[in-house]
Design a protein around this motif. Structure first.
Motif, PDB file in Angstrom:
ATOM      1  N   PHE A 151      94.059 -10.148  76.442  1.00  0.00           N
ATOM      2  CA  PHE A 151      92.949 -10.313  75.512  1.00  0.00           C
ATOM      3  C   PHE A 151      91.807  -9.333  75.762  1.00  0.00           C
ATOM      4  CE2 PHE A 151      92.518 -12.720  79.140  1.00  0.00           C
ATOM      5  CZ  PHE A 151      92.662 -14.094  79.048  1.00  0.00           C
ATOM      6  N   GLU A 156      86.240 -15.757  74.424  1.00  0.00           N
ATOM      7  CA  GLU A 156      86.306 -16.215  73.033  1.00  0.00           C
ATOM      8  C   GLU A 156      87.644 -16.879  72.691  1.00  0.00           C
ATOM      9  OE1 GLU A 156      85.574 -12.833  70.624  1.00  0.00           O
ATOM     10  OE2 GLU A 156      83.590 -12.416  71.469  1.00  0.00           O
ATOM     11  N   VAL A 157      88.566 -16.857  73.623  1.00  0.00           N
ATOM     12  CA  VAL A 157      89.944 -17.283  73.340  1.00  0.00           C
ATOM     13  C   VAL A 157      90.204 -18.692  73.871  1.00  0.00           C
ATOM     14  CG1 VAL A 157      92.359 -16.855  73.937  1.00  0.00           C
ATOM     15  CG2 VAL A 157      90.880 -14.965  73.248  1.00  0.00           C
ATOM     16  N   THR A 201      96.596 -21.051  68.782  1.00  0.00           N
ATOM     17  CA  THR A 201      95.711 -20.086  69.442  1.00  0.00           C
ATOM     18  C   THR A 201      94.460 -19.922  68.582  1.00  0.00           C
ATOM     19  OG1 THR A 201      96.962 -18.317  68.351  1.00  0.00           O
ATOM     20  CG2 THR A 201      97.535 -18.825  70.627  1.00  0.00           C
ATOM     21  N   ASP A 203      90.514 -17.982  68.145  1.00  0.00           N
ATOM     22  CA  ASP A 203      89.594 -16.905  68.507  1.00  0.00           C
ATOM     23  C   ASP A 203      88.238 -17.235  67.867  1.00  0.00           C
ATOM     24  OD1 ASP A 203      88.107 -14.531  68.676  1.00  0.00           O
ATOM     25  OD2 ASP A 203      89.920 -13.313  68.641  1.00  0.00           O
ATOM     26  N   GLY A 208      88.653 -11.663  69.850  1.00  0.00           N
ATOM     27  CA  GLY A 208      88.893 -11.992  71.260  1.00  0.00           C
ATOM     28  C   GLY A 208      90.201 -11.439  71.783  1.00  0.00           C
ATOM     29  N   TRP A 209      91.220 -11.453  70.905  1.00  0.00           N
ATOM     30  CA  TRP A 209      92.506 -10.887  71.313  1.00  0.00           C
ATOM     31  C   TRP A 209      92.467  -9.359  71.205  1.00  0.00           C
ATOM     32  CZ3 TRP A 209      95.740 -14.506  73.215  1.00  0.00           C
ATOM     33  CH2 TRP A 209      95.520 -15.831  72.827  1.00  0.00           C
ATOM     34  N   GLY A 229      97.089  -9.233  68.246  1.00  0.00           N
ATOM     35  CA  GLY A 229      95.730  -9.324  67.750  1.00  0.00           C
ATOM     36  C   GLY A 229      95.614  -9.362  66.250  1.00  0.00           C
ATOM     37  N   MET A 232      95.064 -12.679  64.642  1.00  0.00           N
ATOM     38  CA  MET A 232      93.797 -13.351  64.900  1.00  0.00           C
ATOM     39  C   MET A 232      92.615 -12.498  64.455  1.00  0.00           C
ATOM     40  SD  MET A 232      94.975 -16.088  66.176  1.00  0.00           S
ATOM     41  CE  MET A 232      93.491 -16.856  66.776  1.00  0.00           C
TER      42      MET A 232
END
Length: 250
Positions: A151, A156-157, A201, A203, A208-209, A229, A232
């Motif tokens: 990440f 943020e995750v 998952t 974010d 975040g990712w 990513g 997200m």
């Protein structure tokens, strides 16, 4: 003195007579009760089983006696996972009956299912004892794996794994690091074989990712879920975004 002794003898006689009456009253009572306050068992994944709940009376009955049994509203067992007969019979010449309950792997999920049973509308000749609880779980054969994350902004995750009933089995969040530099993390995972789950998952801001971030859920050497990513990315809206993917541990 003689008068005092006579009075004492009268009092003692009354007490003994009262005790005899009490004993006679107690032994003349008939009651029915469950053998134990709690019974426990497990159900195999996709399978079924039975459990015997014993019922006792305090004396042998002269003829068959049937007692009604109901599921109390305080029960927390999964709907459709149990089959409770509406009554149990103590046969003539005995003081013991057996209530056989069927249990199956229907919506069991995680945790303990509690089935509370009590007597209902008992014959006036009998007093009834307290309720009993049948506790059962879905048997678990554990499988292990990893959840690997790369990440951009770890803080943020967040993620979680839920079972088929929506119960959170595993989760993670609040990872240190908000610098924007990529980092990796490998999280050990233990689940139950043969069950259905979902991986979610999240974010918090949609970055975040990061563009080249990724996550991979591997169970028993088999990749069950993977993403990057782009899944997200909310286009720079700086709003929370989530992705939910179902998987099984078969």
């Amino acid at each position: 003195m003689k008068k005092t002794i006579n009075i004492l003898l009268i009092i003692v006689s009354l007490v003994l007579f009262q005790n005899c009456e009490d004993d006679q009253f107690e032994t003349s009572l008939s009651y029915v009760t469950f053998g134990d306050s709690t019974y426990s068992t497990g159900v195999d994944v996709g399978g079924s089983t039975t459990i015997d709940v014993t019922v006792f009376s305090n004396k042998n009955v002269a003829s068959d006696v049937t007692f009604n049994v109901v599921v109390d509203e305080s029960s927390t067992a999964a709907a459709g996972s149990y089959n409770v007969p509406s009554s149990v019979t103590i046969p003539s010449g005995s003081n013991k009956g057996t209530l056989t309950i069927g249990l199956s792997d229907v919506n069991l999920g995680i945790g303990v299912n509690k089935l509370v049973l009590k007597f209902d509308d008992v014959d006036a000749a009998f007093a009834s004892g307290n309720s009993t609880t049948v506790e059962y779980i879905q048997n678990c054969t554990e499988v292990t794996g990893t959840f690997d994350i790369r990440f951009n902004y770890p803080c943020e995750v967040s993620w979680d794994i839920k079972d088929s009933l929506g119960g959170v089995v595993l989760s993670g969040s609040g990872y240190p690091g908000c610098s924007g530099a990529y980092s990796t993390l490998s999280i050990p995972i233990t689940l139950c074989a043969g069950r259905s789950y979902t991986l979610t998952t999240t974010d918090d801001y949609g970055d975040g990712w990061g563009g080249t971030g990724s996550y991979t859920l591997t169970i028993g050497g088999v990749v069950k879920v993977s993403g990057d990513g782009s899944l997200m990315d909310n286009g720079g809206l700086n709003e929370p975004i989530s992705s939910t993917v179902p998987f099984t541990t078969n």
